[in-house]
Design an enzyme around this catalytic site. Structure first.
Site, short mmCIF file in Angstrom:
data_model
loop_
_atom_site.label_atom_id
_atom_site.label_comp_id
_atom_site.label_asym_id
_atom_site.label_seq_id
_atom_site.Cartn_x
_atom_site.Cartn_y
_atom_site.Cartn_z
N LYS B 79 0.85 -1.19 0.00
CA LYS B 79 0.00 0.00 0.00
C LYS B 79 0.89 1.24 0.00
CE LYS B 79 -3.96 1.97 2.51
NZ LYS B 79 -4.86 1.80 3.67
N SER B 154 -9.63 1.58 2.62
CA SER B 154 -8.79 2.37 1.74
C SER B 154 -7.69 1.54 1.07
CB SER B 154 -8.16 3.51 2.52
OG SER B 154 -7.31 3.01 3.53
N SER B 178 -9.88 -0.59 6.89
CA SER B 178 -9.30 -0.41 5.55
C SER B 178 -8.59 -1.64 4.98
CB SER B 178 -8.33 0.77 5.57
OG SER B 178 -9.06 1.96 5.56
#
Lengths: 101, 484
Positions: B79, B154, B178
């Protein structure tokens, strides 16, 4: 149950908050923000239903206490060049910043 | 022959260590898939092609000298909120475009030490603020199961990359769900570890008291492997607790499951609730027992979470001033103006909204009513959850109240987007570990079941997830895009 008066974000308060946050909003953004922020605050008022005056706040949930390491340099610190690598404005090994006063 | 891209991380490492696969072959195969699929799915912001090839070559030499890493030759997608030395890290924000960290996050150091290869940085909601990966400065990530739908957020890029087999595993971060939400939306396994078990050194902070880095994988075995590698003290994050992850796959026989009815009622899609119930019944048929319970305070968790997260964000994001890194500020303006200008240009609207609301919740006059009140209710929610763990081993809920929604469907209404986190935030507020396990499909769209356990009981979560995996074989289903 706690009695609480309704809180609204007014255009003046939004200006003040955007100054605090150091975020300049355009006029069209302000209109959207006023609507959204007040709707979100209205939702947050659900917390007024809970009586919690005698409850301790949980800043952290796993019982953390301060841990101080020995006063020694740990690991390999960044070199000056590495530390300055991403600074957009620099001169002679220093970072240049806007004037403060 | 089995396709390299359909192997798990564990399988890749064992073939590499056995000499049947070369790290460079593995990397090239994945880069090829990324080139083919990423233009549609947009899971990666930045593909670290050169870095990955170079690392693979170095690894080949090390293998010849006897290197035996647990992730030898395994490409991992990271990420874009986790600092990777020499690889651009943007947090999906314009304000950090071009930022190249001079150091690796602890989790990255640990992955590399085991022979993992960073294949690229994945798309996300800007600064991890969002629930759909639509709020990225680099455009939305599309769900590999249905390209019209969101991948969740996310960590949507990390989930979509694994679901479409553009990487066998990835790392995400979870502040309010997330990791778990996109794992559910993409039919993969996602674990949010106990707060304080994985170092946050090198994680670009959004809300420090809530967020954790965690693994996102095809199957449960890989999830355990990654957790084993990334967890543990490092001397750089003072919030770490003394813990060493350990998992011996066991049986669910005799495990006690609490099913809070508040998570299955109004606001939850009935089809989602039915699938989660099926998973609970499946565990029951394997010897677990369940009981319906009540968690009355769950109703307040979402508001509590957003107030705390926004308050912490308003403080954490004060560092973006265009002076030390990021979008350059205008030196000819006075400090206040230069600072405001660069932040307005660099931050997207949701980030601005959260910083402003955070400033509000922390400002004199409102602190007690919002921030302090949220912290107090957080204490009550934690006590409520811990009281359940005195009687039960796990709490079962849906991961999200609805299946993946359409891109654009909720974007104009922040509050409805916030609702995607309604089932996941309790674990972040209380710090307990939680996992999302694929529970099945609604109209071809993946749905997840969430399990929470007491502190440091990731082992129980993995045992449950393994049982679900053995029974449903969720790990062999591939989206059409990835089946190629």
């Amino acid at each position: 149950m706690t009695e609480a008066k309704e809180i609204k974000i007014t255009p003046e308060l939004l200006d003040y908050l955007s100054k605090l946050a150091k975020i300049k909003l355009r006029e069209d953004e302000k209109a959207v923000f006023l609507k959204d922020l007040n709707r979100i605050l209205e939702y947050f008022s659900i917390l007024d239903e809970v009586e919690a005056s005698d409850v301790e706040p949980a800043f952290h949930v796993i019982g953390l206490s301060n841990i101080a390491r020995d006063d020694e340099v740990g690991g390999e610190p960044l070199t000056q060049d590495e530390a300055l690598l991403n600074a957009p404005h620099k001169e002679e090994g220093y970072i240049k910043a806007p004037r403060m006063v | 022959m089995v396709k390299i891209s359909h192997l798990t991380a564990k399988q890749i490492a064992s073939l590499v260590l056995a000499g049947s696969l070369s790290p460079l072959d593995v990397v090239e195969r994945y880069l090829e898939r990324i080139k083919k699929l990423n233009p549609t799915i947009n899971a990666f912001i930045n593909v670290a092609e050169e870095h990955a090839k170079r690392t693979a070559e170095e690894l080949e030499k090390a293998l010849k000298k006897g290197f035996r890493g647990k992730l030898a030759g395994v490409p991992i997608a990271i990420k874009d909120i986790i600092s990777t030395k020499g690889i651009e890290t943007t947090c999906a924000s314009k304000i950090l475009k071009g930022y190249v960290p001079p150091y690796d996050a602890t989790v990255i150091k640990r992955l590399k030490a085991e022979g993992a290869i960073i294949i690229g940085k994945t798309n996300m909601d800007e600064f991890a603020m969002g629930s759909s990966t639509e709020l990225s400065a680099y455009g939305p990530t599309r769900n590999p199961w249905n390209l019209e739908r969101v991948a969740g957020g996310s960590s949507g890029g990390s989930a979509a990359a694994v679901a479409a087999r553009m990487a066998p595993a990835s790392l995400g971060s979870d502040t309010g769900g997330s990791i778990r939400c996109p794992a559910a939306f993409c039919n993969i396994v996602g674990l949010k570890p106990t707060y304080g078990t994985v170092s946050r050194y090198g994680l670009i902070s959004y809300a420090c008291s809530l967020e954790q880095i965690g693994p996102m994988t095809i199957d449960v075995e890989d999830c355990a492997l990654l957790m084993d590698i990334i967890s543990g003290r490092d001397g750089f994050d003072s919030t770490l607790i003394d813990y060493k992850f350990k998992w011996d796959p066991g049986s669910v026989k005799g495990l006690k499951i609490a099913v809070p009815r508040e998570f299955f009622g109004e606001g939850t899609d009935e089809r989602v609730a039915d699938l989660v119930w099926k998973v609970i019944k499946l565990l029951e048929s394997n010897g677990a027992v369940y009981e319906e319970v009540s968690m009355p305070l769950a109703r307040y968790a979402l508001a509590c979470y957003y107030i705390i997260a926004m308050s912490e964000a308003s403080s954490n994001l004060a560092r973006y001033d265009g002076v030390r890194y990021g979008l350059p500020c205008n030196l000819s303006l006075p400090w206040h103006e230069a600072f405001s200008e660069v932040r307005s240009k660099g931050f997207g609207m949701e980030v601005e909204r959260r910083i402003i609301l955070g400033c509000f919740a922390l400002s004199a006059g409102y602190y007690g009513r919002y921030y302090l009140k949220a912290l107090k209710i957080r204490t009550m929610i934690r006590d409520n959850v811990l009281s359940l763990f005195r009687k039960f081993d796990v709490i079962a809920t849906p991961t999200t109240p609805f299946p993946p929604f359409k891109i654009g469907e909720k974007i104009g209404d922040p509050l409805s987007l916030y609702m995607a986190d309604v089932d996941t935030v309790v674990a972040n507020l209380t710090g307990v570990p939680a996992i999302s396990v694929p529970a099945g499909f609604v109209d071809g769209l993946p749905v997840g079941a969430q399990f929470m356990a007491n502190y440091c009981r990731e082992d129980i979560l993995l045992t449950i997830a393994k049982c679900v995996q053995d029974e449903t074989k969720f790990n062999v289903y591939l989206p059409r895009e990835a089946a190629i």
